[in-house]
Write a protein that holds these residues in place. Structure first.
Motif, PDB file in Angstrom:
ATOM      1  N   ALA A 160     -32.211   1.953  11.351  1.00 20.68           N
ATOM      2  CA  ALA A 160     -32.855   3.064  12.093  1.00 20.68           C
ATOM      3  C   ALA A 160     -32.438   2.757  13.605  1.00 20.68           C
ATOM      4  O   ALA A 160     -32.416   4.093  14.272  1.00 20.68           O
ATOM      5  CB  ALA A 160     -34.539   2.790  12.044  1.00 20.68           C
ATOM      6  N   TYR A 161     -32.432   1.812  14.112  1.00 22.03           N
ATOM      7  CA  TYR A 161     -31.516   1.728  15.468  1.00 22.03           C
ATOM      8  C   TYR A 161     -30.499   2.414  15.732  1.00 22.03           C
ATOM      9  O   TYR A 161     -30.087   3.202  16.860  1.00 22.03           O
ATOM     10  CB  TYR A 161     -31.768   0.017  15.731  1.00 22.03           C
ATOM     11  N   LEU A 162     -29.437   2.282  14.840  1.00 18.80           N
ATOM     12  CA  LEU A 162     -28.339   2.905  14.795  1.00 18.80           C
ATOM     13  C   LEU A 162     -28.330   4.333  14.939  1.00 18.80           C
ATOM     14  O   LEU A 162     -27.789   5.067  15.580  1.00 18.80           O
ATOM     15  CB  LEU A 162     -27.120   2.220  13.753  1.00 18.80           C
ATOM     16  N   ARG A 163     -29.173   4.848  13.957  1.00 22.24           N
ATOM     17  CA  ARG A 163     -29.300   6.346  13.852  1.00 22.24           C
ATOM     18  C   ARG A 163     -30.128   7.044  14.995  1.00 22.24           C
ATOM     19  O   ARG A 163     -29.791   8.063  15.635  1.00 22.24           O
ATOM     20  CB  ARG A 163     -29.920   6.628  12.392  1.00 22.24           C
ATOM     21  N   ALA A 164     -30.891   5.982  15.410  1.00 25.46           N
ATOM     22  CA  ALA A 164     -31.858   6.552  16.752  1.00 25.46           C
ATOM     23  C   ALA A 164     -30.643   6.712  17.840  1.00 25.46           C
ATOM     24  O   ALA A 164     -30.823   7.489  18.708  1.00 25.46           O
ATOM     25  CB  ALA A 164     -32.759   5.568  17.306  1.00 25.46           C
ATOM     26  N   GLY A 165     -29.973   5.694  17.867  1.00 21.18           N
ATOM     27  CA  GLY A 165     -28.970   5.665  19.190  1.00 21.18           C
ATOM     28  C   GLY A 165     -27.973   6.981  18.874  1.00 21.18           C
ATOM     29  O   GLY A 165     -27.522   7.537  20.330  1.00 21.18           O
ATOM     30  N   THR A 166     -27.436   7.244  18.146  1.00 18.03           N
ATOM     31  CA  THR A 166     -26.749   8.521  17.719  1.00 18.03           C
ATOM     32  C   THR A 166     -27.280   9.777  18.034  1.00 18.03           C
ATOM     33  O   THR A 166     -26.792  10.569  18.604  1.00 18.03           O
ATOM     34  CB  THR A 166     -26.008   8.460  16.341  1.00 18.03           C
ATOM     35  N   THR A 167     -28.667   9.472  17.670  1.00 16.35           N
ATOM     36  CA  THR A 167     -29.439  11.138  17.894  1.00 16.35           C
ATOM     37  C   THR A 167     -29.615  11.184  19.330  1.00 16.35           C
ATOM     38  O   THR A 167     -29.439  12.495  19.871  1.00 16.35           O
ATOM     39  CB  THR A 167     -30.811  10.759  17.217  1.00 16.35           C
ATOM     40  N   LEU A 168     -30.002  10.074  19.916  1.00 18.95           N
ATOM     41  CA  LEU A 168     -30.080  10.179  21.535  1.00 18.95           C
ATOM     42  C   LEU A 168     -29.011  10.792  21.893  1.00 18.95           C
ATOM     43  O   LEU A 168     -28.753  11.467  23.049  1.00 18.95           O
ATOM     44  CB  LEU A 168     -30.551   9.065  21.987  1.00 18.95           C
ATOM     45  N   ASN A 169     -27.614  10.190  21.572  1.00 20.67           N
ATOM     46  CA  ASN A 169     -26.318  10.559  22.462  1.00 20.67           C
ATOM     47  C   ASN A 169     -26.156  12.189  22.051  1.00 20.67           C
ATOM     48  O   ASN A 169     -25.962  12.670  22.960  1.00 20.67           O
ATOM     49  CB  ASN A 169     -25.321   9.741  21.491  1.00 20.67           C
ATOM     50  N   ALA A 233     -39.867  10.194  21.348  1.00 18.50           N
ATOM     51  CA  ALA A 233     -41.020   9.413  21.344  1.00 18.50           C
ATOM     52  C   ALA A 233     -41.316   9.135  19.592  1.00 18.50           C
ATOM     53  O   ALA A 233     -40.899   9.887  18.900  1.00 18.50           O
ATOM     54  CB  ALA A 233     -42.382  10.150  21.507  1.00 18.50           C
ATOM     55  N   HIS A 234     -42.012   8.107  19.297  1.00 20.25           N
ATOM     56  CA  HIS A 234     -42.214   7.845  18.017  1.00 20.25           C
ATOM     57  C   HIS A 234     -43.773   6.912  18.017  1.00 20.25           C
ATOM     58  O   HIS A 234     -43.889   6.335  18.856  1.00 20.25           O
ATOM     59  CB  HIS A 234     -41.112   7.093  17.234  1.00 20.25           C
ATOM     60  N   GLU A 235     -44.219   6.807  16.846  1.00 19.11           N
ATOM     61  CA  GLU A 235     -45.473   5.795  16.632  1.00 19.11           C
ATOM     62  C   GLU A 235     -44.833   4.467  16.691  1.00 19.11           C
ATOM     63  O   GLU A 235     -43.951   3.945  16.047  1.00 19.11           O
ATOM     64  CB  GLU A 235     -46.064   6.298  15.495  1.00 19.11           C
ATOM     65  N   ALA A 236     -45.506   3.784  17.358  1.00 22.32           N
ATOM     66  CA  ALA A 236     -44.935   2.080  17.602  1.00 22.32           C
ATOM     67  C   ALA A 236     -45.740   1.553  16.382  1.00 22.32           C
ATOM     68  O   ALA A 236     -46.493   0.679  16.685  1.00 22.32           O
ATOM     69  CB  ALA A 236     -45.413   1.576  18.965  1.00 22.32           C
ATOM     70  N   LEU A 237     -45.187   1.660  15.307  1.00 22.44           N
ATOM     71  CA  LEU A 237     -45.841   1.156  14.151  1.00 22.44           C
ATOM     72  C   LEU A 237     -45.296  -0.013  13.783  1.00 22.44           C
ATOM     73  O   LEU A 237     -45.868  -1.140  13.319  1.00 22.44           O
ATOM     74  CB  LEU A 237     -45.637   2.126  13.016  1.00 22.44           C
ATOM     75  N   LEU A 238     -43.993  -0.476  13.638  1.00 21.70           N
ATOM     76  CA  LEU A 238     -43.331  -1.584  13.138  1.00 21.70           C
ATOM     77  C   LEU A 238     -43.355  -2.597  14.277  1.00 21.70           C
ATOM     78  O   LEU A 238     -42.380  -2.453  15.191  1.00 21.70           O
ATOM     79  CB  LEU A 238     -41.852  -1.255  12.548  1.00 21.70           C
ATOM     80  N   LEU A 239     -44.203  -3.389  14.063  1.00 23.31           N
ATOM     81  CA  LEU A 239     -44.180  -4.562  15.484  1.00 23.31           C
ATOM     82  C   LEU A 239     -43.008  -5.364  15.511  1.00 23.31           C
ATOM     83  O   LEU A 239     -42.697  -5.473  16.809  1.00 23.31           O
ATOM     84  CB  LEU A 239     -45.604  -5.423  15.056  1.00 23.31           C
ATOM     85  N   GLU A 240     -42.542  -5.967  14.415  1.00 23.44           N
ATOM     86  CA  GLU A 240     -41.363  -6.550  14.721  1.00 23.44           C
ATOM     87  C   GLU A 240     -40.244  -5.742  15.409  1.00 23.44           C
ATOM     88  O   GLU A 240     -39.380  -6.354  16.308  1.00 23.44           O
ATOM     89  CB  GLU A 240     -40.629  -7.236  13.371  1.00 23.44           C
ATOM     90  N   TYR A 241     -40.159  -4.519  14.982  1.00 31.48           N
ATOM     91  CA  TYR A 241     -39.038  -3.651  15.613  1.00 31.48           C
ATOM     92  C   TYR A 241     -39.117  -3.431  17.005  1.00 31.48           C
ATOM     93  O   TYR A 241     -38.394  -3.400  18.020  1.00 31.48           O
ATOM     94  CB  TYR A 241     -38.905  -2.309  14.854  1.00 31.48           C
ATOM     95  N   GLU A 242     -40.523  -2.841  17.204  1.00 28.79           N
ATOM     96  CA  GLU A 242     -40.615  -2.711  18.823  1.00 28.79           C
ATOM     97  C   GLU A 242     -40.658  -3.936  19.745  1.00 28.79           C
ATOM     98  O   GLU A 242     -40.277  -3.929  20.865  1.00 28.79           O
ATOM     99  CB  GLU A 242     -42.148  -2.044  18.924  1.00 28.79           C
ATOM    100  N   ASP A 243     -41.167  -5.182  19.120  1.00 25.52           N
ATOM    101  CA  ASP A 243     -40.927  -6.378  19.951  1.00 25.52           C
ATOM    102  C   ASP A 243     -39.519  -6.587  20.263  1.00 25.52           C
ATOM    103  O   ASP A 243     -39.033  -7.102  21.324  1.00 25.52           O
ATOM    104  CB  ASP A 243     -41.610  -7.700  19.278  1.00 25.52           C
ATOM    105  N   THR A 258     -37.651  -0.376  24.985  1.00 25.48           N
ATOM    106  CA  THR A 258     -36.470   0.546  24.941  1.00 25.48           C
ATOM    107  C   THR A 258     -36.214   1.210  23.686  1.00 25.48           C
ATOM    108  O   THR A 258     -35.087   1.671  23.446  1.00 25.48           O
ATOM    109  CB  THR A 258     -35.138  -0.125  25.384  1.00 25.48           C
ATOM    110  N   SER A 259     -37.025   1.162  22.724  1.00 28.40           N
ATOM    111  CA  SER A 259     -36.598   2.214  21.521  1.00 28.40           C
ATOM    112  C   SER A 259     -37.103   3.296  21.936  1.00 28.40           C
ATOM    113  O   SER A 259     -36.488   4.259  20.940  1.00 28.40           O
ATOM    114  CB  SER A 259     -37.751   1.591  20.568  1.00 28.40           C
TER     115      SER A 259
END
Length: 446
Positions: A160-169, A233-243, A258-259
């Protein structure tokens, strides 16, 4: 642009009750992924986040209008250049219409580049006597109904992190490279109103057309309008990811998640003493809270105490999701309580989640007219009380799906199955999204 480094955490959330979290079978694997994410670059930057806070503050005062839109749940399979472009195009088209209707800037925020997790009403799902863990979004497990697919896998957070990065780019390339040119966006909207199904908006589009010709004749620098600010923006649902995505700004020492630029907590996770609120309390991002019809005024004040104790303008957005049949009755007391408290908030309506129904042929859907009625109710209540309707938050796609009933092209129950593609909740299609924009623009004109 501020530098973000030295990963840190928003202390305290681990000591609070936490709901809607996956039951990962391997704690060591979860820790390894979290540690990996902490070492990676941020997806967004402090300067961008602070700029959005300023714009959200303007929306709270009626000097801007927020448009937040995108998928109910993003999927890895649909993380393609075409899908990203179509969603961005739809939001840009809506924003152009709303800007003219409101005569104010429109803050453009996508439910994008991170909306890979979803809360569920039950931990398990049963089909034909087989019970498996519920699908919680692609950053948790897979939608396929097999045990192997449904077991939560922490490695999916890294995907998810990698796909979010390419999407933002890609979004930055589009919005900075001329794709968002106002003249081009306006030409797309002219094509929309040429459809006989939307002929009632033709005079409105002609007004915008005359305004564009006036700007050109007056020598407006259209090159300066080729770029736009667009936020994720997204829902801050997965606490481990957001942390794991929290970073310290090296200049100010403040913590940012910074997500995404903007994070929100949902109806199921917004307890003032619970973990999701505790985590967001520790970061500087503008944050949102979904507010349903059963919310008590005291609950809102408690959330303001936690999330915006000092009353910083632009920090807290209240996203109402009441249902068309309840908004006019439930919203006034909440607005009055917040006004009496005195600390500023930005009010935004989510007209989607309170209006979900099941069609006779079994599809989870919504009616376009009901969605629009909730938006009207939102405006009516705010105008009656003299407060500011600051924006709309909608689930949409740039594709021509058939998931929401009604609209100018009259999607009916019998045709829902033709292109019903959502993995969780029904979304407005491209045409319905633009239809909503024209109708809301007329409301903004008063």
């Amino acid at each position: 642009m501020n530098e973000l480094n030295a990963p840190r955490t928003a202390a305290g959330w681990r000591d609070c009750p936490a709901s809607q979290q996956p039951a990962y079978p391997d704690a060591d694997a979860l820790k390894a992924v979290s540690d990996d994410l902490r070492s990676r670059p941020p997806l967004v930057f402090a300067g961008e986040v602070d700029a959005l806070s300023t714009q959200m503050a303007a929306a709270g005062r009626g000097r801007a209008f927020v448009l937040m839109g995108g998928d109910c749940a993003e999927s890895f399979a649909d993380n393609t250049a075409d899908n990203i472009r179509l969603k961005l195009q739809t939001i840009l088209q809506m924003a152009a219409v709303l800007t003219y209707g409101a005569s104010t800037p429109v803050v453009k925020i996508g439910r994008i580049a991170g909306q890979y997790a979803k809360p569920r009403s039950a931990d398990t799902e049963t089909r034909d006597g087989v019970t498996l863990p519920s699908y919680r979004g692609d950053s948790v497990n897979d939608h396929a109904f097999t045990l192997a697919a449904r077991v939560p896998d922490p490695a999916r957070m890294l995907n998810a992190y990698l796909r979010a990065g390419t999407t933002l780019n890609l979004i930055r390339s589009f919005t900075m490279g001329g794709y968002a040119d106002l003249r081009e966006v306006h030409s797309w909207n002219r094509g929309f109103t040429a459809n006989p199904a939307y002929a009632r908006f033709e005079s409105f589009a002609e007004e915008i057309d005359r305004a564009m010709r006036f700007m050109e004749a007056a020598g407006v620098d259209f090159d300066a309008l080729r770029q736009v600010d667009f936020y994720a923006a997204h829902e801050a649902l997965l606490l481990e990811y957001e942390d794991a995505m929290i970073r310290e700004d090296s200049r100010s020492g403040r913590l940012y998640d910074t997500s995404a630029h903007f994070l929100w907590v949902g109806e199921r996770t917004r307890g003032a003493e619970h973990a999701h609120v505790a985590l967001l309390r520790g970061v500087r991002n503008p944050v949102g809270v979904k507010v349903g019809p059963t919310t008590a005024p005291a609950e809102l004040v408690a959330l303001i105490d936690r999330l915006n104790p000092h009353g910083d303008a632009g920090r807290l957005t209240l996203i109402t999701r009441m249902g068309a049949d309840r908004i006019r009755e439930a919203l006034p007391a909440l607005i009055e309580a917040v006004r009496a408290d005195g600390r500023p908030v930005t009010w935004v309506t989510d007209p989607m989640h309170g209006n979900t129904i099941t069609s006779d042929n079994g599809y989870k859907t919504r009616r376009f007219d009901t969605v629009m009625d909730e938006v009207r109710g939102f405006f009516e209540v705010h105008r009656a009380l003299g407060t500011v309707p600051g924006g709309i938050h909608v689930e949409l796609t740039g594709d021509d799906v058939t998931e929401v009933l009604g609209g100018g092209e009259h999607i009916e129950e019998a045709t829902l199955g033709e292109r019903y593609e959502t993995l969780v909740d029904p979304r407005l299609n491209h045409q319905q999204s633009l239809e909503m924009a024209f109708e809301v623009a007329e409301m903004l004109r008063g």
